[in-house]
Design a protein around this motif. Structure first.
Motif, PDB file in Angstrom:
ATOM      1  N   ILE A 182      45.300 134.395  42.215  1.00 47.26           N
ATOM      2  CA  ILE A 182      46.003 135.677  42.319  1.00 47.26           C
ATOM      3  C   ILE A 182      47.326 135.486  43.043  1.00 47.26           C
ATOM      4  CG2 ILE A 182      45.907 137.988  43.364  1.00 47.26           C
ATOM      5  CD1 ILE A 182      42.813 137.838  42.762  1.00 47.26           C
ATOM      6  N   PHE A 183      47.308 134.702  44.111  1.00 49.98           N
ATOM      7  CA  PHE A 183      48.569 134.411  44.808  1.00 49.98           C
ATOM      8  C   PHE A 183      49.565 133.770  43.846  1.00 49.98           C
ATOM      9  CE2 PHE A 183      46.084 134.527  48.859  1.00 49.98           C
ATOM     10  CZ  PHE A 183      46.898 135.408  49.557  1.00 49.98           C
ATOM     11  N   ARG A 184      49.114 132.767  43.104  1.00 51.26           N
ATOM     12  CA  ARG A 184      50.022 132.093  42.150  1.00 51.26           C
ATOM     13  C   ARG A 184      50.510 133.067  41.079  1.00 51.26           C
ATOM     14  NH1 ARG A 184      46.169 128.118  42.696  1.00 51.26           N
ATOM     15  NH2 ARG A 184      45.174 128.672  40.728  1.00 51.26           N
ATOM     16  N   GLY A 185      49.583 133.837  40.511  1.00 54.65           N
ATOM     17  CA  GLY A 185      49.938 134.749  39.426  1.00 54.65           C
ATOM     18  C   GLY A 185      50.927 135.824  39.851  1.00 54.65           C
ATOM     19  N   LEU A 186      50.644 136.463  40.974  1.00 52.54           N
ATOM     20  CA  LEU A 186      51.546 137.527  41.423  1.00 52.54           C
ATOM     21  C   LEU A 186      52.891 136.972  41.887  1.00 52.54           C
ATOM     22  CD1 LEU A 186      49.198 140.068  43.237  1.00 52.54           C
ATOM     23  CD2 LEU A 186      50.295 140.273  40.997  1.00 52.54           C
ATOM     24  N   ARG A 187      52.868 135.811  42.508  1.00 53.78           N
ATOM     25  CA  ARG A 187      54.137 135.198  42.907  1.00 53.78           C
ATOM     26  C   ARG A 187      54.974 134.849  41.678  1.00 53.78           C
ATOM     27  NH1 ARG A 187      53.595 130.420  45.847  1.00 53.78           N
ATOM     28  NH2 ARG A 187      55.660 130.720  46.697  1.00 53.78           N
ATOM     29  N   HIS A 188      54.315 134.399  40.609  1.00 54.98           N
ATOM     30  CA  HIS A 188      55.030 134.074  39.373  1.00 54.98           C
ATOM     31  C   HIS A 188      55.622 135.342  38.753  1.00 54.98           C
ATOM     32  CE1 HIS A 188      56.155 132.018  35.729  1.00 54.98           C
ATOM     33  NE2 HIS A 188      55.502 132.929  35.023  1.00 54.98           N
ATOM     34  N   ILE A 189      54.850 136.403  38.706  1.00 55.44           N
ATOM     35  CA  ILE A 189      55.364 137.668  38.159  1.00 55.44           C
ATOM     36  C   ILE A 189      56.525 138.175  39.021  1.00 55.44           C
ATOM     37  CG2 ILE A 189      54.810 140.091  37.665  1.00 55.44           C
ATOM     38  CD1 ILE A 189      51.922 139.089  36.999  1.00 55.44           C
ATOM     39  N   ALA A 190      56.389 138.060  40.343  1.00 51.12           N
ATOM     40  CA  ALA A 190      57.467 138.500  41.239  1.00 51.12           C
ATOM     41  C   ALA A 190      58.740 137.686  41.006  1.00 51.12           C
ATOM     42  CB  ALA A 190      57.019 138.383  42.692  1.00 51.12           C
ATOM     43  N   LYS A 191      58.580 136.400  40.759  1.00 52.18           N
ATOM     44  CA  LYS A 191      59.754 135.557  40.477  1.00 52.18           C
ATOM     45  C   LYS A 191      60.426 136.016  39.179  1.00 52.18           C
ATOM     46  CE  LYS A 191      61.279 130.818  39.984  1.00 52.18           C
ATOM     47  NZ  LYS A 191      60.932 129.413  39.943  1.00 52.18           N
ATOM     48  N   LEU A 192      59.612 136.288  38.160  1.00 52.52           N
ATOM     49  CA  LEU A 192      60.178 136.794  36.907  1.00 52.52           C
ATOM     50  C   LEU A 192      60.863 138.141  37.116  1.00 52.52           C
ATOM     51  CD1 LEU A 192      57.287 135.937  34.422  1.00 52.52           C
ATOM     52  CD2 LEU A 192      59.562 134.875  34.486  1.00 52.52           C
ATOM     53  N   ALA A 193      60.308 138.952  38.012  1.00 48.41           N
ATOM     54  CA  ALA A 193      60.853 140.291  38.249  1.00 48.41           C
ATOM     55  C   ALA A 193      62.182 140.269  38.996  1.00 48.41           C
ATOM     56  CB  ALA A 193      59.833 141.150  38.998  1.00 48.41           C
ATOM     57  N   GLN A 194      62.607 139.101  39.428  1.00 47.08           N
ATOM     58  CA  GLN A 194      63.933 138.990  40.042  1.00 47.08           C
ATOM     59  C   GLN A 194      65.033 139.093  38.990  1.00 47.08           C
ATOM     60  OE1 GLN A 194      63.757 135.313  42.237  1.00 47.08           O
ATOM     61  NE2 GLN A 194      62.530 136.201  43.869  1.00 47.08           N
ATOM     62  N   LYS A 195      64.659 138.871  37.735  1.00 45.13           N
ATOM     63  CA  LYS A 195      65.618 138.996  36.640  1.00 45.13           C
ATOM     64  C   LYS A 195      65.792 140.477  36.300  1.00 45.13           C
ATOM     65  CE  LYS A 195      64.176 134.667  34.456  1.00 45.13           C
ATOM     66  NZ  LYS A 195      63.745 134.056  33.179  1.00 45.13           N
ATOM     67  N   ASP A 196      66.940 140.801  35.739  1.00 46.56           N
ATOM     68  CA  ASP A 196      67.190 142.186  35.336  1.00 46.56           C
ATOM     69  C   ASP A 196      66.514 142.529  34.012  1.00 46.56           C
ATOM     70  OD1 ASP A 196      68.692 142.826  37.587  1.00 46.56           O
ATOM     71  OD2 ASP A 196      70.531 142.047  36.678  1.00 46.56           O
ATOM     72  N   THR A 197      66.434 141.561  33.125  1.00 47.68           N
ATOM     73  CA  THR A 197      65.772 141.764  31.831  1.00 47.68           C
ATOM     74  C   THR A 197      64.933 140.535  31.532  1.00 47.68           C
ATOM     75  OG1 THR A 197      67.635 140.818  30.605  1.00 47.68           O
ATOM     76  CG2 THR A 197      67.625 143.219  30.901  1.00 47.68           C
ATOM     77  N   TRP A 198      63.973 140.736  30.629  1.00 42.37           N
ATOM     78  CA  TRP A 198      63.076 139.642  30.270  1.00 42.37           C
ATOM     79  C   TRP A 198      63.239 139.252  28.812  1.00 42.37           C
ATOM     80  CZ3 TRP A 198      57.736 141.387  32.623  1.00 42.37           C
ATOM     81  CH2 TRP A 198      57.751 141.149  34.011  1.00 42.37           C
ATOM     82  N   SER A 199      63.169 137.964  28.584  1.00 36.29           N
ATOM     83  CA  SER A 199      63.098 137.432  27.229  1.00 36.29           C
ATOM     84  C   SER A 199      61.659 137.578  26.742  1.00 36.29           C
ATOM     85  CB  SER A 199      63.486 135.948  27.237  1.00 36.29           C
ATOM     86  OG  SER A 199      62.500 135.208  27.956  1.00 36.29           O
ATOM     87  N   ASP A 200      61.438 137.262  25.473  1.00 33.92           N
ATOM     88  CA  ASP A 200      60.072 137.249  24.948  1.00 33.92           C
ATOM     89  C   ASP A 200      59.204 136.285  25.757  1.00 33.92           C
ATOM     90  OD1 ASP A 200      60.794 139.041  22.979  1.00 33.92           O
ATOM     91  OD2 ASP A 200      60.952 137.520  21.392  1.00 33.92           O
ATOM     92  N   ALA A 201      59.755 135.135  26.086  1.00 29.56           N
ATOM     93  CA  ALA A 201      59.006 134.126  26.840  1.00 29.56           C
ATOM     94  C   ALA A 201      58.658 134.623  28.251  1.00 29.56           C
ATOM     95  CB  ALA A 201      59.807 132.828  26.922  1.00 29.56           C
ATOM     96  N   ASP A 202      59.592 135.344  28.890  1.00 28.67           N
ATOM     97  CA  ASP A 202      59.329 135.896  30.222  1.00 28.67           C
ATOM     98  C   ASP A 202      58.183 136.906  30.171  1.00 28.67           C
ATOM     99  OD1 ASP A 202      61.436 134.458  31.403  1.00 28.67           O
ATOM    100  OD2 ASP A 202      62.860 136.106  31.084  1.00 28.67           O
ATOM    101  N   ALA A 203      58.237 137.801  29.218  1.00 28.98           N
ATOM    102  CA  ALA A 203      57.194 138.820  29.086  1.00 28.98           C
ATOM    103  C   ALA A 203      55.840 138.170  28.790  1.00 28.98           C
ATOM    104  CB  ALA A 203      57.562 139.819  27.994  1.00 28.98           C
ATOM    105  N   HIS A 204      55.844 137.182  27.928  1.00 25.45           N
ATOM    106  CA  HIS A 204      54.610 136.467  27.599  1.00 25.45           C
ATOM    107  C   HIS A 204      54.050 135.768  28.840  1.00 25.45           C
ATOM    108  CE1 HIS A 204      51.699 134.275  25.203  1.00 25.45           C
ATOM    109  NE2 HIS A 204      52.093 133.170  25.816  1.00 25.45           N
TER     110      HIS A 204
END
Length: 158
Positions: free
Chosen positions: A78-100
């Motif tokens: 859970i720590f790894r997963g949420l930290r990864h999502i938080a890192k992605l959420a630093q971007k303003d928009t997501w690519s298909d790969a980011d969302a996946h």
């Protein structure tokens, strides 16, 4: 509220947040993802700290070392997963790969609160004195206000 009611209430809140997070990720609503993660920071940090420092050891006689280790491993995920999502959420928009990638990380943690809530059946087996002590410890962890990220760093230093 009792220890079991508070414990269950925390898991209900987490399940609701994970469901909202799933919707936000699917919609690629990065701002909403950030908001949900900020709310989760304040709820999950004290909850994990309570579980790991007090609840899991108290339930050791019922669960055994292997089950406790599995729960701790789930927390690691859970720590790894949420930290990864938080890192992605630093971007303003997501690519298909980011969302996946965000969806994959979420799926790794989605079931834990439901299975963890089942520990309430073991909490019922504890004496009323043990339950009162654990309730006190839960409130103590909440009052400390340790966020999810702060608790992650505390865990790394022990």
């Amino acid at each position: 509220m009792s220890l079991i009611e508070e414990f269950h209430s925390d898991h209900q809140k987490v399940v609701a947040a994970l469901f909202d997070l799933r919707q936000a990720i699917t919609a690629r609503d990065v701002e909403r993802v950030r908001f949900i993660l900020a709310v989760a920071e304040k709820l999950v940090g004290p909850h994990f700290k309570f579980e790991e420092l007090y609840l899991y050891p108290a339930l050791g006689p019922f669960l055994g070392e292997g089950k406790i280790q599995r729960l701790l491993n789930e927390h690691d995920g859970i720590f790894r997963g949420l930290r990864h999502i938080a890192k992605l959420a630093q971007k303003d928009t997501w690519s298909d790969a980011d969302a996946h990638s965000a969806r994959e990380s979420l799926e790794l943690i989605y079931d834990h609160p439901v299975t963890c809530d089942g520990l309430s059946l073991w909490i019922e087996k504890l004496s009323s004195e043990q339950q009162e002590e654990l309730y006190y410890r839960m409130q103590e962890c909440r009052n400390q206000g340790t966020t999810f990220s702060e608790y992650y760093r505390e865990r790394q230093n022990t």
